[in-house]
Scaffold this motif. Structure first.
Motif, PDB file in Angstrom:
ATOM      1  N   UNK A 270       6.382  13.431  -2.302  1.00  0.00           N
ATOM      2  CA  UNK A 270       7.643  13.521  -1.570  1.00  0.00           C
ATOM      3  C   UNK A 270       8.301  12.136  -1.515  1.00  0.00           C
ATOM      4  N   UNK A 271       9.460  12.068  -0.896  1.00  0.00           N
ATOM      5  CA  UNK A 271      10.249  10.839  -0.883  1.00  0.00           C
ATOM      6  C   UNK A 271       9.495   9.678  -0.243  1.00  0.00           C
ATOM      7  N   UNK A 272       8.842   9.933   0.874  1.00  0.00           N
ATOM      8  CA  UNK A 272       8.106   8.867   1.568  1.00  0.00           C
ATOM      9  C   UNK A 272       6.921   8.388   0.732  1.00  0.00           C
ATOM     10  N   UNK A 273       6.261   9.314   0.071  1.00  0.00           N
ATOM     11  CA  UNK A 273       5.117   8.945  -0.771  1.00  0.00           C
ATOM     12  C   UNK A 273       5.562   8.139  -1.984  1.00  0.00           C
ATOM     13  N   UNK A 274       6.721   8.496  -2.549  1.00  0.00           N
ATOM     14  CA  UNK A 274       7.261   7.717  -3.670  1.00  0.00           C
ATOM     15  C   UNK A 274       7.584   6.296  -3.214  1.00  0.00           C
ATOM     16  N   UNK A 275       8.178   6.175  -2.028  1.00  0.00           N
ATOM     17  CA  UNK A 275       8.509   4.852  -1.494  1.00  0.00           C
ATOM     18  C   UNK A 275       7.244   4.009  -1.313  1.00  0.00           C
ATOM     19  N   UNK A 276       6.178   4.634  -0.856  1.00  0.00           N
ATOM     20  CA  UNK A 276       4.916   3.918  -0.681  1.00  0.00           C
ATOM     21  C   UNK A 276       4.322   3.507  -2.026  1.00  0.00           C
ATOM     22  N   UNK A 277       4.430   4.398  -3.029  1.00  0.00           N
ATOM     23  CA  UNK A 277       3.917   4.073  -4.358  1.00  0.00           C
ATOM     24  C   UNK A 277       4.650   2.857  -4.930  1.00  0.00           C
ATOM     25  N   UNK A 278       5.951   2.817  -4.753  1.00  0.00           N
ATOM     26  CA  UNK A 278       6.730   1.667  -5.220  1.00  0.00           C
ATOM     27  C   UNK A 278       6.305   0.395  -4.473  1.00  0.00           C
ATOM     28  N   UNK A 279       6.022   0.523  -3.177  1.00  0.00           N
ATOM     29  CA  UNK A 279       5.646  -0.645  -2.370  1.00  0.00           C
ATOM     30  C   UNK A 279       4.296  -1.225  -2.779  1.00  0.00           C
ATOM     31  N   UNK A 280       3.395  -0.406  -3.310  1.00  0.00           N
ATOM     32  CA  UNK A 280       2.092  -0.925  -3.738  1.00  0.00           C
ATOM     33  C   UNK A 280       2.093  -1.342  -5.207  1.00  0.00           C
ATOM     34  N   UNK A 281       3.195  -1.081  -5.913  1.00  0.00           N
ATOM     35  CA  UNK A 281       3.236  -1.316  -7.361  1.00  0.00           C
ATOM     36  C   UNK A 281       3.761  -2.697  -7.704  1.00  0.00           C
ATOM     37  N   UNK A 282       3.262  -3.218  -8.821  1.00  0.00           N
ATOM     38  CA  UNK A 282       3.718  -4.501  -9.349  1.00  0.00           C
ATOM     39  C   UNK A 282       4.741  -4.332 -10.474  1.00  0.00           C
ATOM     40  N   UNK A 283       4.667  -3.188 -11.164  1.00  0.00           N
ATOM     41  CA  UNK A 283       5.539  -2.912 -12.315  1.00  0.00           C
ATOM     42  C   UNK A 283       5.743  -1.410 -12.403  1.00  0.00           C
TER      43      UNK A 283
END
Length: 323
Positions: free
Chosen positions: A209-222
């Protein structure tokens, strides 16, 4: 105005066309319009119709024009319209382009990839994304270099290319690939599960979902965008707004958003070249900083207010062309 948006993606879908329709619904209502989002057109009265997808929405385009020959009609060209359907089903796709008063493209180079006959109808602008609450890498985990892939699993996205590329990485690499998206077919589901089982560097997270995508981006480097064709991927908007460096396949839909001289391109389906670039982002701090600087410079071009203004200009132009 009373506006109808037609999208082939069903209610509740997280497909790009549905996301675009709902975002435009919100932006246009901010401007004072009344907006309905439908998957089929059945003769409903409105002041203007926007059809997402020239080929998939062809019946709606035809029906609206027959019912309301003098009312403004906008057709939005998707990646599959431009790079697939206009070649495989030209009669239907070009009929929608011909019928429309205005065409909208979602990256800067669309005009190069449609017939010259229709270029005078075309306007292009970028899809937007809200400013994230957490920037890319702000929640990164020590001992991992996190690379994300976000989008439905399908042939056009070449969704597992980063996973395949990670098999070429040297043993000292700490790269982990997280792939998020709904499989387009059962075959894609099985391929994603198999890659997760066989490749210790790869994990398929399913549809988020939208919140989970936002969290994935926050933990990602690239972020990796490995698509074979794109009409202007909204994940580029999200990544740029979050300051997330991108490695992208060298296709018009990506060049039309990131720029012709963006340094993070790799040849389509070239997993060895992608592996080299992924490892370089992990080990070459200057290169990673250069990519981050480039996406941050682009961030302002993906603001919602800019997209809202561009939509308003498109509506006005469609009305003008229809009279």
């Amino acid at each position: 105005m009373n506006i109808i948006i037609i999208t082939p993606a069903e209610e509740g879908s997280r497909a790009g066309n549905r996301a675009t329709a709902m975002r435009w619904h919100h932006l246009l209502e901010q401007s004072g319009h009344h907006v309905s989002v439908l998957t089929e057109y059945q003769g409903e009265q409105c002041d203007l119709l926007i059809a997402l997808h020239a080929w998939r929405s062809a019946k709606a385009v035809k029906a609206f024009r027959e019912a309301w020959p003098e009312k403004p009609l906008i057709v939005v060209l998707t990646g599959t319209d431009i790079y697939h359907y206009q070649h495989e089903f030209p009669d239907v796709t070009y009929a929608s382009m011909e019928t429309a008063d205005l065409l909208i493209g979602l990256h800067d180079l669309v005009s190069q990839d449609i017939p010259e006959l229709y270029r005078s109808k075309l306007v292009t602008f970028r899809q937007s994304s809200e400013q994230p609450t957490a920037f890319a890498g702000s929640r990164s985990e020590p001992g991992q270099f996190h690379i994300c892939v976000i989008g439905h699993l399908r042939d056009e996205k070449d969704s597992l290319r980063a996973g395949v590329a990670s098999r070429h990485l040297p043993d000292d690499s700490e790269i982990i690939i997280s792939c998020a998206g709904k499989p387009y077919t059962e075959e894609w589901r099985e391929k994603a599960l198999q890659e997760s089982r066989d490749n210790p560097r790869f994990q398929w997270l399913g549809e988020l979902n939208k919140a989970e995508i936002a969290n994935l981006i926050a933990v990602s480097n690239v972020m990796v965008i490995s698509s074979v064709m794109e009409g202007g991927a909204n994940v580029i908007s999200e990544a740029c707004r979050a300051g997330l460096p991108i490695l992208a396949s060298d296709i018009p839909g990506n060049r039309g958003l990131l720029g012709k001289d963006y340094p993070g391109y790799f040849p389509v389906r070239d997993d060895k070249r992608l592996a080299e670039l992924m490892y370089r982002t992990e080990t070459d701090g200057e290169f990673l900083a250069k990519l981050r600087q480039r996406v941050m410079e682009l961030a302002d071009t993906f603001k919602p207010e800019q997209e809202r203004q561009n939509l308003e200009k498109a509506l006005a132009l469609a009305v003008q062309k229809s009279t």
